[in-house]
Design an enzyme around this catalytic site. Structure first.
Site, PDB file in Angstrom:
ATOM      1  N   SER A  68       0.843  -1.190   0.000  1.00 18.49           N
ATOM      2  CA  SER A  68       0.000   0.000   0.000  1.00 18.49           C
ATOM      3  C   SER A  68       0.879   1.240   0.000  1.00 18.49           C
ATOM      4  O   SER A  68       1.974   1.231   0.584  1.00 18.49           O
ATOM      5  CB  SER A  68      -0.893   0.018   1.246  1.00 18.49           C
ATOM      6  OG  SER A  68      -1.543   1.266   1.378  1.00 18.49           O
TER       7      SER A  68
ATOM      8  N   TYR B 286      -2.065  -0.411  10.067  1.00 20.61           N
ATOM      9  CA  TYR B 286      -2.134  -0.970   8.709  1.00 20.61           C
ATOM     10  C   TYR B 286      -0.905  -0.548   7.913  1.00 20.61           C
ATOM     11  O   TYR B 286      -0.279  -1.366   7.222  1.00 20.61           O
ATOM     12  CB  TYR B 286      -3.411  -0.484   8.035  1.00 20.61           C
ATOM     13  CG  TYR B 286      -3.537  -0.788   6.562  1.00 20.61           C
ATOM     14  CD1 TYR B 286      -3.966  -2.036   6.129  1.00 20.61           C
ATOM     15  CD2 TYR B 286      -3.260   0.195   5.604  1.00 20.61           C
ATOM     16  CE1 TYR B 286      -4.104  -2.309   4.765  1.00 20.61           C
ATOM     17  CE2 TYR B 286      -3.398  -0.068   4.255  1.00 20.61           C
ATOM     18  CZ  TYR B 286      -3.823  -1.316   3.836  1.00 20.61           C
ATOM     19  OH  TYR B 286      -3.964  -1.574   2.486  1.00 20.61           O
TER      20      TYR B 286
END
Length: 248
Positions: A143, A157
């Site tokens: 990501s 995350y």
């Protein structure tokens, strides 16, 4: 020439589904792992098979080593894997770290990092020449948050995805001699249900204008990058993560 057989985790929704359809168009037979959404899994399978390739969908819990083993065993029943897209992941929650429940932090790391490591390990054992495989490509889906940190939203995350980037770098060097290329893709803000699933369905509208290209990305744009990295055109690419984030 035998057709490629690729396993995609989280392969029936969002980026995973787009990747499955793109790889099917490129002639890959597919094994798609999913967690709970059976309706989406069956719809994706039907769409993939309409492109003339074989597709098997497999329910699994990747946060359990037994679940990873079951998924790869199902793939082995289909044939010899030549590719794995390590895609399953979720933010689960949007809030500052101090306001995020401990159990949500744990689940986030379990899914986005620990499970990704287990999948990568299984991929090497399935494709590595020293284990009887024929070599192949492992794509780890990271990501853009891994380098931005996602402050105020989901730093846990981001930290997990930074671990995925390290996994790509180190494992690529570890298994290059075993016939496996390990590469990564780091999407930015993408038009999927990940935001709604985490509790903020309008996040795309809030964050999209902040991207230098002025919009959110589409799953197909990430899938195109994954497909290129898995192709022979990227045969000299390993140990690196390609950012697909609109300049952010």
């Amino acid at each position: 020439m035998e057709r490629a057989l690729t396993l995609v985790t989280g392969g029936t929704r969002g980026i995973g589904r787009a990747t499955a359809l793109r790889l099917a168009a490129d002639g890959h037979d597919l094994v798609l792992g999913y967690h709970q959404d059976t309706a989406s899994a069956e719809a994706t399978r039907t769409s993939v098979e309409s492109l003339g390739v074989a597709c098997r969908v497999v329910p699994c819990d990747l946060t359990s080593p037994a679940g990873v083993d079951e998924l790869f065993a199902a793939a082995a029943d289909v044939g010899q894997l030549t590719g794995v897209v390590n895609n399953a992941g979720a933010t689960l929650h949007i809030a500052p770290l101090a306001e995020t429940p401990v159990e949500v932090v744990q689940r986030t790391i379990d899914l986005n990092l620990t499970a990704a490591v287990w999948v990568a390990r299984a991929a090497v054992r399935a494709m590595g020449r020293s284990y009887g495989g024929s070599g192949g490509v492992l794509v780890n889906v990271s990501s853009g948050a891994a380098t931005l940190g996602a402050p105020g939203e989901y730093v846990q995350y981001a930290a997990a995805k930074a671990g995925v980037d390290a996994l790509t770098t180190g494992l690529a060097q570890e298994v290059a001699g075993d016939g496996i290329r390990v590469v990564g893709v780091a999407p930015g803000i993408v038009n999927t249900t990940i935001h709604a699933d985490a509790g903020e369905p309008d996040r795309r509208d809030r964050v999209g204008p902040l991207v230098p290209l002025g919009r959110v990305g589409e799953p197909d744009e990430v899938a195109d990058a994954i497909a290129w990295l898995m192709s022979g055109e990227a045969s000299y690419v390993t140990g690196t993560t390609l950012r697909v984030a609109g300049g952010r």
